[in-house]
Design a protein around this motif. Sequence first.
Motif, short mmCIF file in Angstrom:
data_model
loop_
_atom_site.label_atom_id
_atom_site.label_comp_id
_atom_site.label_asym_id
_atom_site.label_seq_id
_atom_site.Cartn_x
_atom_site.Cartn_y
_atom_site.Cartn_z
N ILE A 25 8.24 5.73 -21.48
CA ILE A 25 8.20 4.27 -21.59
C ILE A 25 8.13 3.64 -20.20
N ARG A 26 8.97 4.11 -19.30
CA ARG A 26 8.97 3.57 -17.93
C ARG A 26 7.62 3.79 -17.25
N LYS A 27 7.07 4.97 -17.42
CA LYS A 27 5.82 5.32 -16.74
C LYS A 27 4.65 4.49 -17.29
N CYS B 73 12.96 -2.66 -20.20
CA CYS B 73 12.88 -1.66 -21.28
C CYS B 73 14.08 -0.72 -21.25
N ASP B 74 14.59 -0.44 -20.06
CA ASP B 74 15.82 0.36 -19.98
C ASP B 74 16.98 -0.36 -20.67
N SER B 75 17.05 -1.68 -20.49
CA SER B 75 18.14 -2.43 -21.14
C SER B 75 17.97 -2.45 -22.64
N VAL B 76 16.73 -2.40 -23.13
CA VAL B 76 16.49 -2.28 -24.58
C VAL B 76 17.07 -0.96 -25.09
N ARG B 77 16.87 0.08 -24.30
CA ARG B 77 17.42 1.39 -24.70
C ARG B 77 18.94 1.36 -24.74
N TYR B 78 19.57 0.71 -23.75
CA TYR B 78 21.03 0.63 -23.75
C TYR B 78 21.53 -0.17 -24.96
N ALA B 79 20.77 -1.22 -25.35
CA ALA B 79 21.22 -2.08 -26.44
C ALA B 79 20.97 -1.47 -27.81
N MET B 80 19.92 -0.64 -27.95
CA MET B 80 19.50 -0.20 -29.28
C MET B 80 19.36 1.31 -29.42
N PHE C 279 9.34 0.15 -28.31
CA PHE C 279 9.17 0.89 -29.55
C PHE C 279 7.73 1.37 -29.74
N LEU C 280 6.75 0.59 -29.32
CA LEU C 280 5.36 1.01 -29.47
C LEU C 280 5.04 2.21 -28.58
N PHE D 287 -11.07 16.70 -28.06
CA PHE D 287 -9.74 16.50 -28.63
C PHE D 287 -8.94 15.59 -27.71
N ASP D 288 -8.55 14.41 -28.22
CA ASP D 288 -7.72 13.47 -27.46
C ASP D 288 -6.26 13.62 -27.88
N PHE D 289 -5.36 13.57 -26.91
CA PHE D 289 -3.95 13.77 -27.23
C PHE D 289 -3.07 12.96 -26.28
N ALA D 290 -1.91 12.58 -26.78
CA ALA D 290 -0.95 11.80 -25.98
C ALA D 290 -0.22 12.73 -25.02
N HIS D 291 -0.30 12.39 -23.74
CA HIS D 291 0.39 13.18 -22.72
C HIS D 291 0.43 12.36 -21.44
N ALA D 292 1.55 12.36 -20.76
CA ALA D 292 1.72 11.57 -19.53
C ALA D 292 1.16 12.35 -18.35
#
Length: 895
Positions: free
Chosen positions: A377-379, A356-363, A314-315, A617-622
């Motif tokens: 999330i995986r990365k 974390c994949d199993s968290v996605r399947y559950a929720m 979630f974070l 400028f800082d920004f979220a990006h993979a």
Amino acid sequence: MRWTTAKIRQSFLDFFAARGHTIVPSASLIPKGDPTLLFTNAGMVQFKDYFLGVRSPQHLRVADCQKCLRISGKHNDLEAVGRDTYHHTFFEMLGNWSFGDYYKQEAIRWHWELITKVWEIDPKLLYATVHKDDKEAEDIWLKMGVLPRERILRFGDKDNFWEMGETGPCGPNSEISIDRGEGACLPEKNHPGQKCFVNVDGCERFIEIGNLVFIQYNRDASGALMPLAKKHVDTGTGLERTTAALQSIETGKILGNYDIDLFQMIINTIDEITNVARIVIPGSKTPVVPSYGTSPENDISFRAIADHARTISFLVAEGLNPGNTDRDYVLRRLIRRAARHGRYLGIHEPFLAKICDSVRYAMGEAYPELGKHSARIRKVVTEEEVRFGETLDRGLELIDTELARIKKSGGRMLSGEVAFKLYDTYGFPLDLTEDVLRNHSIEVDVAGFNRLMDEQKERGRAARKDDAVAPEISLGTGTASRFIGYHRYEGESEVLAAGGKDGEHVAVVVAETPFYPEGGGQVGDRGVIETASGAILEVSDTRKAEGSIVHVGRIIHGEAGDFARGARVKLKVDRIRRDAAMLNHSATHILHYALRDILGNTVHQAGSLVDPDKLRFDFAHAGPVKDDALATIEEEINARIRENAEVTTEEMAYDDAIKAGALAFFGDKYGDRVRVVRMGDFSVELCGGTHISRTGDVGVFKLEAESGVAAGVRRIEAVTGQGALETIRKREKILEEIGAQLGARDGAAIERLEKLLAREKELEKKLRAMEQKLAAGAGGAAAEEEVREAGGIKIVTRKLDGVDPRTMREMADRLRQKHGSAVVALGSDLGDGKVAILVAVTPDLTAKIKAGDIIKNIAPIVGGTGGGRPDLAQAGGRDASKLDEALAKVAALLQ
């Protein structure tokens, strides 16, 4: 199964929707505009301003299922997670709310109806608690007649007074607890010396499944309770605990939170991963597969991993990245704790992404953001796990060594020096070290650790020079400044407060000021403040403090006393500096738009700095932004500048601005009324900074650099206007000088440079060939290789002259191939006393002989240090006279 987690969640929402409540979505885990909280730790956080009367609610009755995180501040359950069956860092809170509408009577009656009629829990299993001074709530329970007097219990502030934080809305509460039966708790283990009962810490038999908070006070910074203008209801029902209670009744088994359907999906995935890992239980030589429910020690790790995987997922979905400050540090801690528990289960490869994949399947059905951001999330998780994995084993090895030493000496404490080394060298947060040692009843010298941390911080502070240290200034109650500088650079006002002495920095607060205080990434204004008597304060910085705007600077004429309270002053902003910063600030809005337009809406701001010379400028990006995308971004920004679109500002209600699509800038705190900045039809931002009137005023945007600042966070640096023109001219001048040195210009200069580089590469290749030929022969004046045996292991050593480390690695590879099974140790005298040492081990020996261990033992002989992998390690040193001794030590070590 009738009562799944999903069905319980929906039945709660349906129940309160039928009673006039508007169902609202879960708020973000990151509180918007609330500096008092690191994370949303309760359902009431998003409604805090309603309780305080700062904003007016759209609906007087609402209900939701709120994502919550208790890992910081007043409510922190991290240390308990995994050690029992009901604590979590992340959990879901079912809540219903009344904002000045219904109160205690309805809240108590409806929850009793939900629990006993809808969920059909036997009233004989239930208890109610009230605050010892809340006679009103106690009387309601008694008059309802649903519980005997002896099961309506009074408790003090610790158990029945709820506070969101150290300050803020609060009030007494009434809780409903369920008795899960004698088999649910072991007093001798969980709470020695105490009988199982309601509100006994560690008791897993009596579990709270409903918390009804009656918000009627606001606690201020002094700790005083101030009555609120209206009384509110804030209820919370832990979804996981409620599910465990209902599924226990349904199955006839006593289930903990980690036994419910949602968690079993996650734990089963951990089980599957451990099927490929074999561990040896102490006292047994038989490898076993760790499985949940078979070992108390392993079960702690199963539960901790399952809990942390939910929080981590979630974070990261919220846009956070592992880092070293605030929320990012919490995420890093959790990933590292989970990785460490994986080691306890015998998992040595990155595995958290699968959990974390199993968290996605559950929720994922209830929280679509988990699916939307699954790739990210995986990365992010894998990158951090791999990064920590490189030092985790070495850190645990150090802990094991220290544990053996402490136990041998009969001690009970790990030194602060070792704890600090674990933090500073191996990335172990202090709480992780404490957690590892807790199972061995060993404490950490926290005071010693903190002392070393403070010394490190002090060294950092000493290395930085802050020329604008604000002096102490006393701001009386009600002191507040008004900013009037959106369209003005000068003004007159009255001094409200001042501090500082002659010859030092002076701070001044006035009633109205055109000086913009640092905020939203934009630096504070500079300029001058002058009194009627001619005293002049040269302002070097402007800041916010407790609702006031503080001007900091030095007296260049007159005395500090000239700026006493009541003095009339003239204020003048450095217009050239302000305008330059204003261009860059407006450019960040255009940049934010272009990034989202070209890279996607997952991009969001993570920080900024706007000063007269440049913007950052800082920004979220993979991952890095590709060169062609950067070129497109720069082109799009300049196209919007040439469009010369109108820039307008207006004030409106916060909720209306968000509905209109306005983006909130990082780090800003927003009230009920906000300032909205529009640029043409492409950018709408909430922003309190100063801006140009048309985008064309920016002139030109020149992107200078793109880089990474943390996992998943990128940074763009750029210049605008005159700064951009000056940058272009400087580069033109450099290119002219390069062309003059090459004797060519433009395209011809490039062709000439390519030929020179090709020639250099050819010469380097020939030089390398000559070095290898020498090394393969006798290494200059060096002796031939020596071959001996020690402990049944073949040892090959060779002393070299002037052979660089790269060539030494190539030689080691040839010698390992030549001898088949051996330890190879090479030493080279590089001249000027410098030494290079290399140890290589063939693959068949690395299970019992580590090249890194050997290098750590022999490097000190030549006055150096080093390290490396089990199969290859290197070191440098400064005492060539000891090279023979160092190489000879290898045989002694293996013997």
